[in-house]
Scaffold this active site. Structure first.
Site, PDB file in Angstrom:
ATOM      1  CB  CYS A 110     -74.795  80.557  62.439  1.00 33.29           C
ATOM      2  SG  CYS A 110     -73.996  79.347  61.395  1.00 33.29           S
ATOM      3  CG  HIS A 245     -73.187  84.434  61.845  1.00 37.32           C
ATOM      4  ND1 HIS A 245     -72.027  83.763  62.166  1.00 37.32           N
ATOM      5  CD2 HIS A 245     -73.807  83.681  60.891  1.00 37.32           C
ATOM      6  CE1 HIS A 245     -71.950  82.655  61.457  1.00 37.32           C
ATOM      7  NE2 HIS A 245     -73.013  82.586  60.669  1.00 37.32           N
ATOM      8  CG  ASN A 275     -70.311  80.829  58.802  1.00 40.05           C
ATOM      9  OD1 ASN A 275     -70.262  80.745  60.026  1.00 40.05           O
ATOM     10  ND2 ASN A 275     -71.446  80.729  58.132  1.00 40.05           N
TER      11      ASN A 275
HETATM   12  N1  COA Z   1     -66.946  77.833  43.394  1.00 45.00           N
HETATM   13  C1  COA Z   1     -67.339  78.045  42.138  1.00 45.00           C
HETATM   14  N2  COA Z   1     -68.614  78.006  41.736  1.00 45.00           N
HETATM   15  C2  COA Z   1     -69.531  77.735  42.663  1.00 45.00           C
HETATM   16  C3  COA Z   1     -69.212  77.479  44.007  1.00 45.00           C
HETATM   17  C4  COA Z   1     -67.860  77.533  44.356  1.00 45.00           C
HETATM   18  N3  COA Z   1     -67.427  77.310  45.607  1.00 45.00           N
HETATM   19  N4  COA Z   1     -70.354  77.242  44.691  1.00 45.00           N
HETATM   20  C5  COA Z   1     -71.365  77.343  43.818  1.00 45.00           C
HETATM   21  N5  COA Z   1     -70.866  77.622  42.587  1.00 45.00           N
HETATM   22  C6  COA Z   1     -71.583  77.803  41.337  1.00 45.00           C
HETATM   23  C7  COA Z   1     -72.907  77.087  41.306  1.00 45.00           C
HETATM   24  O1  COA Z   1     -72.753  75.728  40.983  1.00 45.00           O
HETATM   25  C8  COA Z   1     -73.614  77.846  40.220  1.00 45.00           C
HETATM   26  O2  COA Z   1     -73.151  77.398  38.978  1.00 45.00           O
HETATM   27  P1  COA Z   1     -74.142  77.289  37.700  1.00 45.00           P
HETATM   28  O3  COA Z   1     -74.631  78.688  37.471  1.00 45.00           O
HETATM   29  O4  COA Z   1     -73.259  76.752  36.636  1.00 45.00           O
HETATM   30  O5  COA Z   1     -75.226  76.362  38.138  1.00 45.00           O
HETATM   31  C9  COA Z   1     -73.109  79.282  40.393  1.00 45.00           C
HETATM   32  O6  COA Z   1     -71.902  79.171  41.181  1.00 45.00           O
HETATM   33  C10 COA Z   1     -74.068  80.170  41.125  1.00 45.00           C
HETATM   34  O7  COA Z   1     -74.613  79.432  42.217  1.00 45.00           O
HETATM   35  P2  COA Z   1     -75.479  80.114  43.303  1.00 45.00           P
HETATM   36  O8  COA Z   1     -75.872  79.089  44.311  1.00 45.00           O
HETATM   37  O9  COA Z   1     -76.541  80.938  42.636  1.00 45.00           O
HETATM   38  O10 COA Z   1     -74.368  81.098  43.926  1.00 45.00           O
HETATM   39  P3  COA Z   1     -74.560  82.236  44.946  1.00 45.00           P
HETATM   40  O11 COA Z   1     -74.176  83.529  44.370  1.00 45.00           O
HETATM   41  O12 COA Z   1     -75.880  82.136  45.643  1.00 45.00           O
HETATM   42  O13 COA Z   1     -73.429  81.880  46.007  1.00 45.00           O
HETATM   43  C11 COA Z   1     -73.279  80.941  48.149  1.00 45.00           C
HETATM   44  C12 COA Z   1     -73.486  80.655  46.677  1.00 45.00           C
HETATM   45  C13 COA Z   1     -73.381  79.620  48.897  1.00 45.00           C
HETATM   46  C14 COA Z   1     -71.896  81.535  48.337  1.00 45.00           C
HETATM   47  C15 COA Z   1     -74.351  81.949  48.625  1.00 45.00           C
HETATM   48  O14 COA Z   1     -75.618  81.503  48.242  1.00 45.00           O
HETATM   49  C16 COA Z   1     -74.316  82.163  50.090  1.00 45.00           C
HETATM   50  O15 COA Z   1     -73.357  82.643  50.629  1.00 45.00           O
HETATM   51  N6  COA Z   1     -75.420  81.860  50.782  1.00 45.00           N
HETATM   52  C17 COA Z   1     -75.487  82.030  52.207  1.00 45.00           C
HETATM   53  C18 COA Z   1     -74.640  80.986  52.854  1.00 45.00           C
HETATM   54  C19 COA Z   1     -74.490  81.238  54.309  1.00 45.00           C
HETATM   55  O16 COA Z   1     -74.392  82.346  54.731  1.00 45.00           O
HETATM   56  N7  COA Z   1     -74.457  80.145  55.051  1.00 45.00           N
HETATM   57  C20 COA Z   1     -74.253  80.179  56.425  1.00 45.00           C
HETATM   58  C21 COA Z   1     -75.480  80.541  57.136  1.00 45.00           C
HETATM   59  S1  COA Z   1     -75.164  80.697  58.818  1.00 45.00           S
END
Ligand code: COA
Length: 318
Positions: A110, A245, A275
């Site tokens: 990215c 980004h 993204n």
């Molecule tokens: N829909 C619904 N629930 C979801 C989900 C989705 N698409 N993805 C994850 N969850 C759930 C998880 O299973 C978890 O459930 P639980 O509490 O029952 O275990 C809950 O949501 C929280 O998960 P968590 O991983 O703590 O969520 P988060 O707030 O960190 O959000 C991301 C997850 C992936 C959206 C976030 O971590 C993120 O955006 N990270 C950066 C990703 C990124 O930028 N990637 C590209 C890099 S270039």
């Protein structure tokens, strides 16, 4: 000598996929995705390759620049989602555009568009090229695991391109790499070698530790932007836009708060395209350019981060 931007272009495939569409086969919801990531919809290619999309974005950038394509001496293309290892997607774009110039590819996930800008700056510094095309293009849907709600809802497909000529507008940049295949990655298929020891290979689908990525991203944006500000004796009042980004709107909001910059300085289009990895910064630049928001002389910061792990930030004068 570095370069200046002459034109911008972008392309997103016509197939728009909403959060509700994804909720049909994933345990997720429009509300969750909008709240946690800031995406409403994204484009997923049905039959266009990363090269096809790149060529369309490049064509738009060439038209926008008014440059004669014959003057383009170099294509530098960033992608992690080409159809083939060989030839590179850059070579296929050269063919689609009917050009005869040198073409090479950069893989820095990215952050790759910033790495591509740095690389092209070297060619201009050596006086090797008259005009160059720099492209970010991704068919992320090709490598997504559509059974994994943690990654499938985040990404989108698209391409963005800039046409450049020699100039003095690429002012400074900062790069960081920390080799790590645990936080973000994607394997490659293994062939049929009878000598290859099976069991260690990574699946050829994208995987990500969301929370670790989130922390890395916010820290990287803040550190990289501040480094460039301090090194160049600037304050955020001097910056017209921060064009980050587009990984997650919450990442951008967190970074914006930490840097204490006013709302609107960080530009956002993730709501409508997701993204798009290396394509996200040039697609955003094209949106701003075509909306008439960029004035000559505007200073822009382009922070990026992602797989590698890697982060980067470029300081550019429009
Ligand atoms: N829909 C619904 N629930 C979801 C989900 C989705 N698409 N993805 C994850 N969850 C759930 C998880 O299973 C978890 O459930 P639980 O509490 O029952 O275990 C809950 O949501 C929280 O998960 P968590 O991983 O703590 O969520 P988060 O707030 O960190 O959000 C991301 C997850 C992936 C959206 C976030 O971590 C993120 O955006 N990270 C950066 C990703 C990124 O930028 N990637 C590209 C890099 S270039």
């Amino acid at each position: 000598m570095s370069f200046r931007v002459l034109g911008t272009g972008s392309y997103a495939p016509p197939n728009v996929v909403t959060n509700d569409d994804l909720s049909q086969f994933l345990d997720t919801s429009d509300e969750w995705i909008q709240q946690r990531v800031g995406i409403k919809e994204r484009h997923f290619s049905v039959n266009e390759t990363a090269a096809d999309m790149a060529a369309k974005a490049a064509q738009a950038a060439i038209e926008n620049s008014g440059v004669d394509p014959e003057e383009i001496d170099l294509i530098i293309l960033a992608t992690i989602t080409g159809e083939t290892q060989v030839p590179s997607t850059a070579c296929m774009v050269q063919k689609l555009l009917g050009l005869k110039c040198m073409a090479l590819e950069i893989n820095a996930a990215c952050s790759a568009f910033d790495f591509a800008l740095e690389t092209v700056a070297g060619y201009f510094a050596r006086g090797k090229v008259r005009k160059a095309l720099v492209i970010g293009t991704e068919r992320m849907s090709r490598i997504l695991d559509f059974t994994d709600r943690g990654t499938a809802v985040i990404f989108g497909d698209g391409a963005g391109a800039l046409v450049l000529e020699a100039g003095e507008n690429y002012i400074d940049s900062v790069f960081y790499v920390e080799g790590n295949d645990e936080v973000i990655g994607c394997g490659l298929p293994v062939g049929n070698s009878p000598y290859y020891e099976r069991g260690q290979e990574k699946k050829p689908l994208a995987y990500m530790d969301g929370q670790a990525t989130f922390k890395f991203a916010v820290t990287a944006i803040v550190k990289d932007c501040n480094t460039l500000m301090e090194r160049n004796g600037l304050t955020y009042d001097d910056i017209a836009y921060i064009v980050p980004h587009q990984a997650n709107k919450r990442i951008i909001d967190f970074a914006s708060k930490k840097l204490k910059v006013p709302d609107g300085k960080f530009t956002i289009n993730i709501d409508k395209c997701g993204n798009t990895s290396s394509a996200s910064i040039p697609m955003m630049l094209d949106d701003l350019n075509r909306a008439g928001k960029l004035k000559e002389g505007d200073l822009l910061l382009l922070p990026a981060f992602g797989g590698g792990l890697a982060s980067a930030c470029c300081l550019l004068r429009w």
